[in-house]
Design a protein around this motif. Structure first.
Motif, PDB file in Angstrom:
ATOM      1  N   THR A 274      11.460  -5.470   3.109  1.00 36.64           N
ATOM      2  CA  THR A 274      12.475  -4.435   3.364  1.00 36.64           C
ATOM      3  C   THR A 274      12.763  -4.224   4.845  1.00 36.64           C
ATOM      4  N   THR A 275      11.722  -4.280   5.692  1.00 34.54           N
ATOM      5  CA  THR A 275      11.904  -3.988   7.122  1.00 34.54           C
ATOM      6  C   THR A 275      11.497  -5.115   8.048  1.00 34.54           C
ATOM      7  N   GLY A 276      10.746  -6.086   7.525  1.00 35.44           N
ATOM      8  CA  GLY A 276      10.250  -7.169   8.381  1.00 35.44           C
ATOM      9  C   GLY A 276       9.033  -6.772   9.190  1.00 35.44           C
ATOM     10  N   GLU A 277       8.541  -5.547   8.980  1.00 35.60           N
ATOM     11  CA  GLU A 277       7.389  -5.041   9.721  1.00 35.60           C
ATOM     12  C   GLU A 277       6.394  -4.406   8.750  1.00 35.60           C
ATOM     13  N   ILE A 278       5.194  -4.113   9.273  1.00 35.63           N
ATOM     14  CA  ILE A 278       4.177  -3.393   8.517  1.00 35.63           C
ATOM     15  C   ILE A 278       3.679  -2.259   9.396  1.00 35.63           C
ATOM     16  N   GLU A 279       3.578  -1.080   8.824  1.00 34.41           N
ATOM     17  CA  GLU A 279       3.185   0.100   9.622  1.00 34.41           C
ATOM     18  C   GLU A 279       1.827  -0.095  10.284  1.00 34.41           C
ATOM     19  N   ASN A 280       0.868  -0.642   9.541  1.00 41.10           N
ATOM     20  CA  ASN A 280      -0.448  -0.930  10.099  1.00 41.10           C
ATOM     21  C   ASN A 280      -0.370  -2.260  10.856  1.00 41.10           C
ATOM     22  N   LYS A 281      -0.341  -2.189  12.169  1.00 42.89           N
ATOM     23  CA  LYS A 281      -0.130  -3.380  12.999  1.00 42.89           C
ATOM     24  C   LYS A 281      -1.228  -4.423  12.799  1.00 42.89           C
ATOM     25  N   ALA A 282      -2.430  -3.984  12.447  1.00 41.57           N
ATOM     26  CA  ALA A 282      -3.528  -4.935  12.242  1.00 41.57           C
ATOM     27  C   ALA A 282      -3.310  -5.815  11.022  1.00 41.57           C
ATOM     28  N   ALA A 283      -2.421  -5.395  10.119  1.00 38.75           N
ATOM     29  CA  ALA A 283      -2.180  -6.154   8.901  1.00 38.75           C
ATOM     30  C   ALA A 283      -1.242  -7.327   9.106  1.00 38.75           C
TER      31      ALA A 283
END
Length: 341
Positions: free
Chosen positions: A329-338
């Protein structure tokens, strides 16, 4: 129909799947509505061909995701490699970046699960409960050969103080142990709890028990080797619930033969991809090293089960699905470590 037109952006191809993977991922997929396809086989250059029209692959610790595999994944229009584990030493991240494939993982699911298993291995090796259980079932109630030691007051050295190492330190402190730790960066919270951060050599020299909780990379590969074993106390206990490659197996076998290593507990093994997660009870195992290790009375081997709790498997499924959903959906993940790539 062209391959791009047939591509299903909602389809996930799972590799190295067991019955419990299907149970947990199917259970929690009700809230995500992905199309799931499960393969029991390992992902490697010979099995990439099994993927049909899936834009996502979900892999585990012993799948092989090297440059060759990633190139083939790119040809199949795969956009996401989702690891349902924390470690990622089996993925060529540079190749993934080259082919613009996102790589995500589960950086923390249940640190307590692995930490508790490490302590269970320590207690089992020390008090020999596995031997006592079998002995009593044969109506042998003798205590000969079951002598252990008080864990209270012993020095436990922890290598790697991420979420699992930190959880294990709390358990060790609860037993009244002196806890030493080594990591690139000191953890202030652990210091306040009473953990002493020291050099790696000090861990080797001073610890009665050494527990490995660091990732496998170029710096940590074979961190347990002849040189480090020579520095250790006589009859040291070594526990590894992290990655098999942290231990140079031949050197540990020699240390056990010489009596330098008094106890060894491993939930991981350097060549485990040929053994673990399979029923080989009717087979002749060709791996002489694992056969030699299992022949020692002071060695405890479990088959990569430290993560295996209801809580951990629930978190693995939910975090994996949420990682994929966020990337789609966004191309990102809120938890940067993931997000690795």
């Amino acid at each position: 129909m062209s391959s791009s037109a047939a591509l299903n952006t909602n389809k996930i191809a799972f590799f190295s799947t067991q019955a419990y993977d299907k149970t947990f991922f199917n259970k929690y997929n009700k809230d995500f509505d992905f199309q799931l396809e499960f393969f029991e086989t390992q992902l490697n250059p010979q099995t990439v061909s099994l993927i049909e029209n899936a834009s996502i692959v979900c892999v585990f610790v012993n799948d092989i995701i090297n440059a060759t595999v990633i190139e083939q994944l790119a040809e199949k229009k795969v956009k996401i490699i989702a690891l349902r584990c924390a470690g990622f030493n089996n993925v060529d991240l540079e190749a993934a970046k080259k082919y613009n494939i996102k790589v995500c993982r589960v950086p923390a699911y249940s640190p307590q699960a692995v930490a508790e298993h490490a302590m269970a291995m320590i207690l089992t090796l020390n008090r020999k409960t596995h031997k006592a259980y079998n002995r009593v079932r044969e109506q042998n109630f003798s205590l000969n050969g079951l002598l252990g030691f008080d864990l209270f007051g012993k020095t436990i050295g922890i290598i790697g103080t991420g979420n699992i190492g930190k959880a294990f330190a709390k358990i060790a402190l609860g037993f009244g142990c002196k806890v030493l730790a080594y990591d690139i960066i000191e953890n202030d919270e652990m210091v306040k709890d009473g953990v002493s951060f020291v050099t790696l050599d000090e861990i080797f020299k001073s610890s009665d028990i050494i527990s490995l909780h660091c990732p496998l990379n170029n710096q940590t590969k074979h961190i347990i080797n002849k040189k480090s074993i020579d520095l250790m106390k006589e009859h040291v206990m070594i526990i590894n619930t992290s990655r098999g490659g942290l231990i140079e197996t031949a050197c540990v076998i020699e240390g056990l033969k010489q009596g330098k290593i008094g106890y060894l507990g491993i939930d991981v093994y350097e060549q485990e991809e040929k053994l673990f997660f399979r029923d080989l009870s009717e087979d002749i195992i060709q791996d002489d090293d694992i056969q030699r290790l299992m022949s020692f009375p002071n060695v405890l081997v479990t088959a990569h089960q430290a993560f295996f709790t209801n809580e951990a498997l629930t978190q693995i499924a939910l975090i994996t699905f949420n990682n994929i959903k966020s990337l789609l959906t966004t191309g990102e993940i809120e938890n940067k470590a993931a997000l690795l790539v």
